[in-house]
Structures are given as C-alpha cells and as structure tokens.
Design a protein around this motif. Structure first.
Motif, PDB file in Angstrom:
ATOM      1  N   LEU A 144       0.834  -1.208   0.000  1.00  0.00           N
ATOM      2  CA  LEU A 144       0.000   0.000   0.000  1.00  0.00           C
ATOM      3  C   LEU A 144       0.868   1.258   0.000  1.00  0.00           C
ATOM      4  O   LEU A 144       0.590   2.216  -0.751  1.00  0.00           O
ATOM      5  N   ARG A 147       2.308   2.399  -3.200  1.00  0.00           N
ATOM      6  CA  ARG A 147       1.321   2.965  -4.119  1.00  0.00           C
ATOM      7  C   ARG A 147       0.708   4.254  -3.576  1.00  0.00           C
ATOM      8  O   ARG A 147      -0.309   4.736  -4.084  1.00  0.00           O
ATOM      9  N   PHE A 149      -0.501   4.895  -0.388  1.00  0.00           N
ATOM     10  CA  PHE A 149      -1.624   4.799   0.558  1.00  0.00           C
ATOM     11  C   PHE A 149      -1.089   4.576   1.968  1.00  0.00           C
ATOM     12  O   PHE A 149      -0.417   3.568   2.241  1.00  0.00           O
ATOM     13  N   TRP A 207      -9.935  -6.146   0.081  1.00  0.00           N
ATOM     14  CA  TRP A 207     -10.813  -4.966   0.009  1.00  0.00           C
ATOM     15  C   TRP A 207     -12.257  -5.401   0.213  1.00  0.00           C
ATOM     16  O   TRP A 207     -12.736  -6.314  -0.498  1.00  0.00           O
ATOM     17  N   TYR A 270      -9.264  -1.608  -7.667  1.00  0.00           N
ATOM     18  CA  TYR A 270      -9.519  -1.073  -6.332  1.00  0.00           C
ATOM     19  C   TYR A 270      -8.563   0.068  -5.999  1.00  0.00           C
ATOM     20  O   TYR A 270      -8.982   1.091  -5.432  1.00  0.00           O
ATOM     21  N   THR A 271      -7.283  -0.087  -6.331  1.00  0.00           N
ATOM     22  CA  THR A 271      -6.323   0.984  -6.013  1.00  0.00           C
ATOM     23  C   THR A 271      -6.579   2.226  -6.863  1.00  0.00           C
ATOM     24  O   THR A 271      -6.313   3.346  -6.416  1.00  0.00           O
ATOM     25  N   CYS A 354      -3.867   5.251 -10.334  1.00  0.00           N
ATOM     26  CA  CYS A 354      -2.996   5.012  -9.184  1.00  0.00           C
ATOM     27  C   CYS A 354      -1.552   5.365  -9.525  1.00  0.00           C
ATOM     28  O   CYS A 354      -0.857   6.049  -8.754  1.00  0.00           O
TER      29      CYS A 354
END
Length: 638
Positions: A144, A147, A149, A207, A270-271, A354
């Motif tokens: 995460l 990326r 997050f 997720w 999702y990302t 992303c």
C-alpha cells in the motif's frame, strides 16, 4: 422455524425510515412536484423518468412498468429480499431491535438467510482490517505504501489482510456463532480436500466490496507473494448476496457525488478507486473482477438520472495497452445504452490513476478526468490507426471498419460531423467526402433495421410466422388519461387520496354512477369502504387504509398510482382547486343524465300520457337548472 416479526415492530421500522431515504440509496431523486420525487425506474429500462416516490404516503409507483408498493416492497423487489430480510435490513439501519412472535429479541437463529450472510461479512471485514496491523501483514502495508496509501487511507477504505493460515477466519467466525453452512454459503471459505473448511483468502490484501446501501457483500483479494499460485486478484464467488455484475466497488462512497455532479468515473481496479477519491475525484467506481456490463450501466444511469431530459457524463479510464484499448472499444458498444455522454480518459504515458497519482500527484489525476476524449472519437482513432491509410488497400479497410463505428452514433448531427472527420483522417479529397457520408448513412440505416428486425438480414420468409413476445393480459377496461371525462375522475380521486380534507365531506356524497370508468369506480368504492374522505382526513395515512380495502391487486396498484401521481394544479392543491373538480365531476354526471332524459323523451314521442310527460319534463328542467347553478355558483351549488 423463524418466528413472525411483530406487527408493531414492522410499523415502527416503516415509520423510522422515510421511503425517499431508502430509495435514494439506489435512485437519484429530483423534485417531481406536489411533494413528490421522481427518478429513473430501477426495475425497467426507460428513456424518461417515470418512477415517482411519495414520502408523505410512504409509497412508490412507476408509470412505465407499474411496479409499486411501500418501502419494504421496494427493498424486496430491488434486493430480492424476503419480507423478513427487508424488515431486518431496515431495522438494523434504524437501530430498532425486532421482536418475534415466538418471544425474545432478534434471535440469531430466526434471522433471514441474507441478514446472517451480511452480518458474517461485516464481522469478517472488521477482522481482516484488524489483521492489517499484525507483523505478518508487513508485506501488505508495504504494498500500500509503495502505491501512495498510508494507514489512514487504508482505514478509510476498509482495506484488510487475510493471514496465510488455512482456517484463521473460519475459526473466528465459528467463535462468533456462525455455522459452517453460513460461512461456506457466503463464499468466505472453501471446502478442503479433507472435508473441512479452509479460508478462501489467505496471505492477501483484502478490500471489502459494499453494495450501494453500504453493506459488505463480498471481498476482493490481491496476491502479494511470489509463491502464491492463485490469480492476481481473487474475488468472492457468486453467492446469495454477491453478484459481481450487480455491484461496483466504491459505489457506496461515490453515489452522492455521482448524483450531485452528474458525472460517473469508471476505473479498472480497487487501487485506482482509492487514488481517484484521495485525489478529489470522489465519483470513481470500479467493476469487481468482470467487464463493465449492462447491469452496471443500469446502476450508473439511475444515479445520473440518465434520461433524454437529464444527461450526465460517464468517463472511462483504461490502461493504454492493447487490453485497455479493447476494453474501451467494448465500452463504446455499450454507449448506445446510455443517454449520457460517454468519454474516455487515457493518460499520455498509459498510466492508470494510481500510477499517475504516485508519479505526478493529485492534480494530474484531476486533470486526466477533467479532460476526457469522447468515447466514439477514441474508438474512431483506434480503428483508423490499425491500417496504413496511405495505401489504397489500407484506406479501404480503415474506411469499412471506422464507418461501422460512426454509423452507430445515435445523434444524426454528431454522426455527420464524424463522417466528415473520418473522410479527413482517411485522406479523402474534399470533393469526395460525400461518398463517405453516404456510406455511413447507409450503414446507419442498416443498423436501425437490424435493431427493428433482430432475427437477421432481409425480410422474413412468407412461410415463417413472426415470433411475438408474450403480452400481459389486457385489463377489462383500458384507461385513457387523455379522455377529458376520465381525467376529471382521476384528478378527483387523486385529491381524495392525497388531500382528503380538501374534498370532504362533499366527495363522500358522490355515488358510484358519478365515476362511470370501471377502474375508477372500484377505487371510489375502496375509499368508501375505508371510511370515506371525511374519515380519511383524520388519519395520518389514509392511503394504506384504502389499499387494504381494495378488492384485488389491480385496484391496489391503481390506488398506489393515484397516490404518487402529482395533482395537475399549476398552484399547490387547495380548496379552490378541489372545488373545481368536485363541480366538474358533478356537471359531467348531470350532463349525462340530461342526455339520457332527452333520449327517453324522444323515444316516448306521442305515446306518453300527460302525467308521464310532465314528470319527465320536470326532471329535465330540474337537471338543467342544477347544471346552470353549478356553472354559475361553482362549489357553492353542491
């Protein structure tokens, strides 16, 4: 066996959640006039908004497909709930503890199947999220962070971690009282080779996938380790509560912004949804391990209020590789199912949202989404770029492929503009442009004919009988809202149902013969059976009493329809407007009787004796006098 939910609890649930709040989770509602809201029907495809919600009466009605009912009926229809499951869902949202006839308060063994599965997913989602802080989940936290997050972002989207063991979640859920059958049925575990249950997701980032109302119904899990031989993304299988073609990741977070802004952004993963939302593009959603398809379009259209009158925009983002281009062209095929403008946003470097956010920041993501290319322009450019248009052979091949795309554009004026553009892209001489335009017009005509006659090319053979779709049984009497007399009946019945205080007590003195249209006669009788308008004016919900008094579903449906259909007054319904229609209906009845008496007089001719003739002429005179009073004095003559 499940106990019956107590009637007073069902009523408490109905009262606690306004119908417009419940429906608003699925459909964008706008002001429909007369205290009502309208939107695109979630139960059938339509070009104009014909779905109405009446908060005061707690009912909905679609004038297109005739679906109608109260809040519980809406949830049952749209979510395929049982009655108990719909009530349980609403009770959970309202914080109401349900009691069952067998005694006790909301016993688990009595809850509906769907409610139990949703509860299991809720518990699992919280457990996965806790595991993300464990030492084993370091690999997930690093994934995460790489990326862009942080811990706060992961928490905001409920991202969790599934430990690498075989049955960590299974044991946890058993400890919370869930049965192996429920765990397996919800797709949270799989059947092991030795007969026991094993966790479906192991050693992966997870997720939670929520439905439009915010309930967790499934999960998407991302591979993290090289020794994981499973697919890159593993989703929940089809279950009683999870249908991948019916859900969009992030829809619960994006729905309000989609409705507010009139724009939906469809990304691939999702990302990408997380990146868009964190960058300020909060209308982003993604499909869950499947292609963007017709059921997804229906979800977006309802939120956009996508009709010929209310046009929004759907922006697709796809990777710049071959697979992304293929997805974009597939989306173009679906463009015809939107009334909204459809566009595509592809970053110059082919990065997804992303990657773009990580490389260039939030502003770059916003710029990407704010400057899309019309989807058919992208499709056209893609088709032409595959051919060497500098050669006659390449030009001809590009012409045929691209012309098919332009021919599918719905708007004739836009289609003509792209036909001219295509001619320029192909290097056609200005004087020969009309050849391209005529070819595209021909293809467009063939496309329309194909849609009108989907059986194939050419005319049907004379020996073949056309296959017609089964038609619903016609009612015994066909209502015609354009009939002036029927309109008066309909408007007065609407007033009696929606504003009984404005038409009572006069309405209750009207006879069935004053409502000569059979369906309206039946509604008038149901109103009388429910106590009449005067009694209805003392009730908080007169319509429910009338529906209960209706003799069958057809009359009940018409009662609901008349309850949600706005009163046609240019001003707010008031006593003056109600009085006008009380007079109009009585005048129609008087005029009908005058015509009958005159006909009777004509048939009597010279055969009538003096006494009989006097009686008939007296009735005719009285009717004419009463008609004149109604016309001159209005409601005061009633």
């Amino acid at each position: 066996m499940a106990g019956r939910i107590r009637d007073e609890d069902v009523q408490a649930v109905r009262s606690a959640l306004p119908i417009d709040a419940v429906v608003g989770d699925y459909v964008q509602l706008t002001n429909g006039g007369g205290g009502e809201y309208k939107g695109v029907c979630p139960f059938h495809d339509e070009k104009s908004a014909s779905f109405y919600v009446n908060p005061a009466k707690g009912v909905f009605h679609c004038f297109g497909c005739q679906e109608n009912g109260d809040t519980i009926a809406f949830l049952m229809k749209i979510e395929h709930f049982t009655f108990a499951e719909a009530v349980e869902r609403m009770a959970a949202q309202a914080g109401i503890t349900l009691r069952y006839e067998e005694g006790g308060y909301s016993p688990r063994h009595q809850q509906g199947e769907r409610t139990r599965l949703v509860e299991a997913h809720k518990v699992a989602a919280a457990w996965y999220q806790e595991q993300l802080a464990s030492p084993e989940a370091e690999i997930g936290r690093r994934f995460l962070a790489e990326r862009g997050f942080d811990e706060e972002a992961a928490k905001a989207f409920g991202v969790g971690y599934a430990p690498a063991g075989w049955e960590h979640l299974v044991r946890f859920l058993r400890g919370k009282g869930f049965t192996d059958k429920e765990i397996l049925q919800g797709g949270l575990a799989s059947q092991g080779q030795r007969g026991g249950l094993i966790d479906r997701f192991r050693g992966r980032l997870v997720w939670p996938i929520r439905d439009i109302a915010g309930e967790v119904v499934g999960f998407g899990a991302r591979r993290l380790r090289e020794d994981d031989n499973g697919p890159k993304y593993l989703n929940t299988p089809e279950t009683p509560i999870y249908k991948k073609s019916h859900v969009l990741y992030g829809i619960d977070l994006a729905k309000k912004e989609i409705a507010r802004s009139g724009r939906a952004v469809v990304v691939e993963g999702y990302t990408d949804v997380m990146a868009c939302h964190l960058a300020g593009v909060t209308s982003a959603v993604a499909t869950c391990g499947t292609a963007f398809a017709e059921d997804h379009i229906k979800i977006i259209r309802r939120l956009l209020m996508d009709t010929s009158q209310y046009r929004g925009e759907t922006v697709f983002t796809f990777d710049g590789d071959a697979a992304g281009q293929k997805a974009a062209l597939r989306a173009f095929e679906d463009d015809q199912k939107f009334a909204a403008k459809t566009s595509i946003a592809v970053s110059p470097g082919g990065m997804d949202p992303c990657e773009l956010r990580l490389a260039q920041g939030d502003e770059a993501v916003r710029q990407l989404i704010d400057n899309p290319v019309p989807l058919f322009e992208f499709a056209l450019n893609t088709a032409v770029s595959k051919h060497r248009v500098e050669t006659p052979e390449g030009q001809a091949a590009a012409m045929e492929e691209a012309a098919l795309i332009v021919a599918k554009i719905k708007d004739p004026s836009i289609r003509h503009g792209y036909a001219i553009r295509l001619a320029g892209m192909l290097g056609v001489n200005p004087g020969d442009e009309q050849f391209v335009v005529r070819r595209i017009s021909q293809l467009a005509r063939w496309e329309r004919e194909k849609q009108q006659n989907p059986r194939g090319n050419g005319q049907q053979r004379r020996t073949e009988q056309p296959v017609a779709a089964p038609r619903p049984a016609r009612p015994a009497f066909r209502l015609n809202p354009r009939d002036p007399a029927q309109f008066v009946e309909r408007e007065l019945l609407k007033l009696a149902l929606q504003h009984p205080d404005l038409v009572s007590p006069a309405f209750d003195h009207y006879g069935d013969d004053e409502f000569p249209t059979p369906p309206y006669t039946a509604v008038r009788q149901a109103i009388a059976k429910a106590g009449g308008a005067a009694y209805g004016a003392t009730l908080p919900d007169f319509t429910s009493a009338v529906r209960e008094a209706a003799p069958d579903d057809q009359v009940r449906s018409l009662v609901t329809e008349l309850t949600v259909e706005p009163v046609r007054s240019l001003r707010k319904a008031d006593a003056v407007y109600a009085g006008e229609f009380l007079v109009k209906l009585r005048l129609l009845a008087v005029d009908r009787r005058i015509a009958e008496v005159r006909g009777y007089l004509q048939r009597l001719g010279h055969r009538a004796d003096a006494e009989q003739l006097h009686a008939v002429q007296t009735e005719l005179w009285q009717l004419q006098q009463y008609g004149q009073q109604l016309r001159s004095r209005g409601a005061a003559a009633l």
